[in-house]
Design a protein around this motif. Structure first.
Motif, PDB file in Angstrom:
ATOM      1  N   PRO A 161      -4.281   5.870   0.022  1.00 16.41           N
ATOM      2  CA  PRO A 161      -2.681   5.787   1.458  1.00 16.41           C
ATOM      3  C   PRO A 161      -2.176   4.788   0.543  1.00 16.41           C
ATOM      4  N   PHE A 162      -1.943   4.151  -0.178  1.00 13.21           N
ATOM      5  CA  PHE A 162      -0.566   3.078  -0.641  1.00 13.21           C
ATOM      6  C   PHE A 162       0.047   3.659  -2.329  1.00 13.21           C
ATOM      7  N   ARG A 163      -0.901   4.382  -2.741  1.00 10.76           N
ATOM      8  CA  ARG A 163      -0.770   4.975  -4.047  1.00 10.76           C
ATOM      9  C   ARG A 163       0.825   5.634  -4.497  1.00 10.76           C
ATOM     10  N   ARG A 164       0.199   6.344  -3.727  1.00 11.32           N
ATOM     11  CA  ARG A 164       1.725   7.184  -4.289  1.00 11.32           C
ATOM     12  C   ARG A 164       2.986   6.701  -3.760  1.00 11.32           C
ATOM     13  N   ILE A 165       3.131   5.900  -2.633  1.00 11.68           N
ATOM     14  CA  ILE A 165       4.241   5.336  -1.889  1.00 11.68           C
ATOM     15  C   ILE A 165       4.991   3.969  -3.482  1.00 11.68           C
ATOM     16  N   ILE A 166       3.470   3.006  -3.593  1.00 15.01           N
ATOM     17  CA  ILE A 166       3.616   2.429  -4.939  1.00 15.01           C
ATOM     18  C   ILE A 166       4.091   2.735  -6.354  1.00 15.01           C
ATOM     19  N   VAL A 169      11.585   3.376   0.657  1.00 11.12           N
ATOM     20  CA  VAL A 169      10.632   3.659   0.126  1.00 11.12           C
ATOM     21  C   VAL A 169       9.917   2.650   0.090  1.00 11.12           C
ATOM     22  N   HIS A 170      10.325   1.145   0.270  1.00 10.64           N
ATOM     23  CA  HIS A 170       9.651  -0.119   0.867  1.00 10.64           C
ATOM     24  C   HIS A 170       9.774  -0.529   2.543  1.00 10.64           C
ATOM     25  N   ASN A 171       9.593   0.175   3.271  1.00  7.38           N
ATOM     26  CA  ASN A 171      10.560   0.393   4.496  1.00  7.38           C
ATOM     27  C   ASN A 171       8.623   1.457   4.765  1.00  7.38           C
ATOM     28  N   ASP A 172       9.203   2.803   3.798  1.00 10.08           N
ATOM     29  CA  ASP A 172       7.732   3.692   4.499  1.00 10.08           C
ATOM     30  C   ASP A 172       6.320   2.794   3.528  1.00 10.08           C
ATOM     31  N   PHE A 214       7.717  -6.736  11.308  1.00  3.73           N
ATOM     32  CA  PHE A 214       7.928  -5.762  10.341  1.00  3.73           C
ATOM     33  C   PHE A 214       8.589  -6.506   9.551  1.00  3.73           C
ATOM     34  N   ASP A 215       9.106  -7.362   9.256  1.00  8.54           N
ATOM     35  CA  ASP A 215       9.022  -8.290   9.161  1.00  8.54           C
ATOM     36  C   ASP A 215       8.610  -9.179   7.562  1.00  8.54           C
ATOM     37  N   THR A 216       7.191  -9.308   8.543  1.00 12.43           N
ATOM     38  CA  THR A 216       6.059  -9.909   7.364  1.00 12.43           C
ATOM     39  C   THR A 216       5.700  -8.686   6.814  1.00 12.43           C
ATOM     40  N   ALA A 217       5.350  -7.788   7.410  1.00 10.32           N
ATOM     41  CA  ALA A 217       4.920  -6.209   6.340  1.00 10.32           C
ATOM     42  C   ALA A 217       5.521  -6.234   5.227  1.00 10.32           C
ATOM     43  N   ARG A 218       6.782  -6.481   5.379  1.00  6.61           N
ATOM     44  CA  ARG A 218       7.435  -5.949   4.162  1.00  6.61           C
ATOM     45  C   ARG A 218       7.288  -6.970   3.816  1.00  6.61           C
ATOM     46  N   ARG A 219       7.305  -8.180   3.376  1.00  8.68           N
ATOM     47  CA  ARG A 219       6.653  -8.991   1.953  1.00  8.68           C
ATOM     48  C   ARG A 219       5.505  -9.051   1.989  1.00  8.68           C
ATOM     49  N   LEU A 220       5.172  -8.690   2.330  1.00  2.00           N
ATOM     50  CA  LEU A 220       2.999  -8.454   2.456  1.00  2.00           C
ATOM     51  C   LEU A 220       3.040  -7.018   1.474  1.00  2.00           C
ATOM     52  N   PHE A 221       4.070  -5.932   1.238  1.00  4.12           N
ATOM     53  CA  PHE A 221       4.010  -4.484   0.795  1.00  4.12           C
ATOM     54  C   PHE A 221       4.564  -4.744  -0.519  1.00  4.12           C
ATOM     55  N   THR A 222       5.010  -5.694  -0.581  1.00  8.02           N
ATOM     56  CA  THR A 222       5.843  -5.991  -2.159  1.00  8.02           C
ATOM     57  C   THR A 222       4.575  -7.076  -2.638  1.00  8.02           C
ATOM     58  N   LEU A 223       4.145  -7.752  -1.727  1.00  6.98           N
ATOM     59  CA  LEU A 223       2.988  -8.339  -2.493  1.00  6.98           C
ATOM     60  C   LEU A 223       1.992  -6.867  -3.202  1.00  6.98           C
ATOM     61  N   VAL A 224       1.488  -6.653  -1.621  1.00  6.28           N
ATOM     62  CA  VAL A 224       0.140  -5.642  -2.493  1.00  6.28           C
ATOM     63  C   VAL A 224       0.818  -4.907  -3.564  1.00  6.28           C
ATOM     64  N   CYS A 225       2.603  -4.448  -3.803  1.00  4.42           N
ATOM     65  CA  CYS A 225       2.888  -3.717  -4.749  1.00  4.42           C
ATOM     66  C   CYS A 225       2.422  -4.370  -6.582  1.00  4.42           C
ATOM     67  N   VAL A 226       2.277  -5.736  -6.339  1.00  3.22           N
ATOM     68  CA  VAL A 226       2.299  -6.929  -7.643  1.00  3.22           C
ATOM     69  C   VAL A 226       0.916  -7.001  -7.498  1.00  3.22           C
ATOM     70  N   LEU A 227      -0.022  -7.089  -7.131  1.00  7.05           N
ATOM     71  CA  LEU A 227      -1.467  -6.957  -7.216  1.00  7.05           C
ATOM     72  C   LEU A 227      -1.982  -5.233  -7.462  1.00  7.05           C
ATOM     73  N   HIS A 228      -1.489  -4.328  -7.194  1.00  9.87           N
ATOM     74  CA  HIS A 228      -2.413  -2.740  -7.408  1.00  9.87           C
ATOM     75  C   HIS A 228      -1.513  -2.287  -8.522  1.00  9.87           C
ATOM     76  N   TRP A 229       0.125  -3.056  -9.094  1.00  8.28           N
ATOM     77  CA  TRP A 229       0.334  -2.757 -10.071  1.00  8.28           C
ATOM     78  C   TRP A 229      -0.108  -3.351 -11.454  1.00  8.28           C
ATOM     79  N   ARG A 230      -0.550  -4.501 -10.874  1.00  8.43           N
ATOM     80  CA  ARG A 230      -1.335  -5.340 -12.008  1.00  8.43           C
ATOM     81  C   ARG A 230      -2.972  -4.901 -12.249  1.00  8.43           C
TER      82      ARG A 230
END
Length: 163
Positions: free
Chosen positions: A89-94, A126-129, A146-162
């Motif tokens: 569910p995160f691949r397209r958004i990331i 997109v980050h909010n989505d 929501f602010d916590t979710a935003r920061r965690l989403f950034t970290l999920v992106c970093v993990l997914h990208w790597r």
């Protein structure tokens, strides 16, 4: 914890660790990671559902066999919960988020302020989505603002990208 409940004073993260076995990424991605962790630890609201003892908590994020793993412990190291989410569910958004980030970093070098602002607005959207998707997928498991979710989403992106 339902959306209307108030977080207790210890419903927060005091440490966040990313799976370091994946290795390092580009300087821009590493900068995003460092800023997200710093901001997350400065201010967050986070609590596993049904945890009566309360925090503060430590969170280890990793990608294992194509799945996102949230390993939550108390500050003293006691295991609280482990939640595993499919990355599908995160691949397209990331992917969209990284494409817009690339455009943003390029725009900073040679675009007008109004062009940069337009790209930045799209990036934030997109980050909010992605942040909302994260909150929705963790509903009933891990409560956060929501602010916590935003920061965690950034970290999920970093993990997914790597990953």
């Amino acid at each position: 914890m339902s959306k209307g409940e108030i977080f207790g004073p210890d419903a927060r993260l005091v440490d966040v660790m990313l799976d370091e076995t994946i290795g390092r990424s580009t300087p821009d991605v590493e900068h995003e990671r460092a800023v997200a962790i710093f901001d997350l630890l400065e201010e967050n609201r986070f609590q596993p559902a049904g945890d009566e003892e309360g925090g503060p908590y430590k969170l280890a994020l990793s990608v294992v066999e194509g799945r996102l793993v949230f390993d939550v412990k108390r500050e003293n190291g006691e295991q609280v919960a482990t939640h595993i989410l499919a990355l599908g569910p995160f691949r397209r958004i990331i992917k969209d988020y990284y494409m817009i980030c690339d455009s943003y970093f390029e725009a900073i070098k040679m675009s007008t302020p109004s062009q940069i602002e337009t790209i930045d607005m799209a990036r934030r959207g997109v980050h909010n989505d992605g942040s909302q998707t994260l909150m929705d997928r963790l509903e009933g498991k891990l409560a956060m603002d929501f602010d916590t979710a935003r920061r965690l989403f950034t970290l999920v992106c970093v993990l997914h990208w790597r990953g």
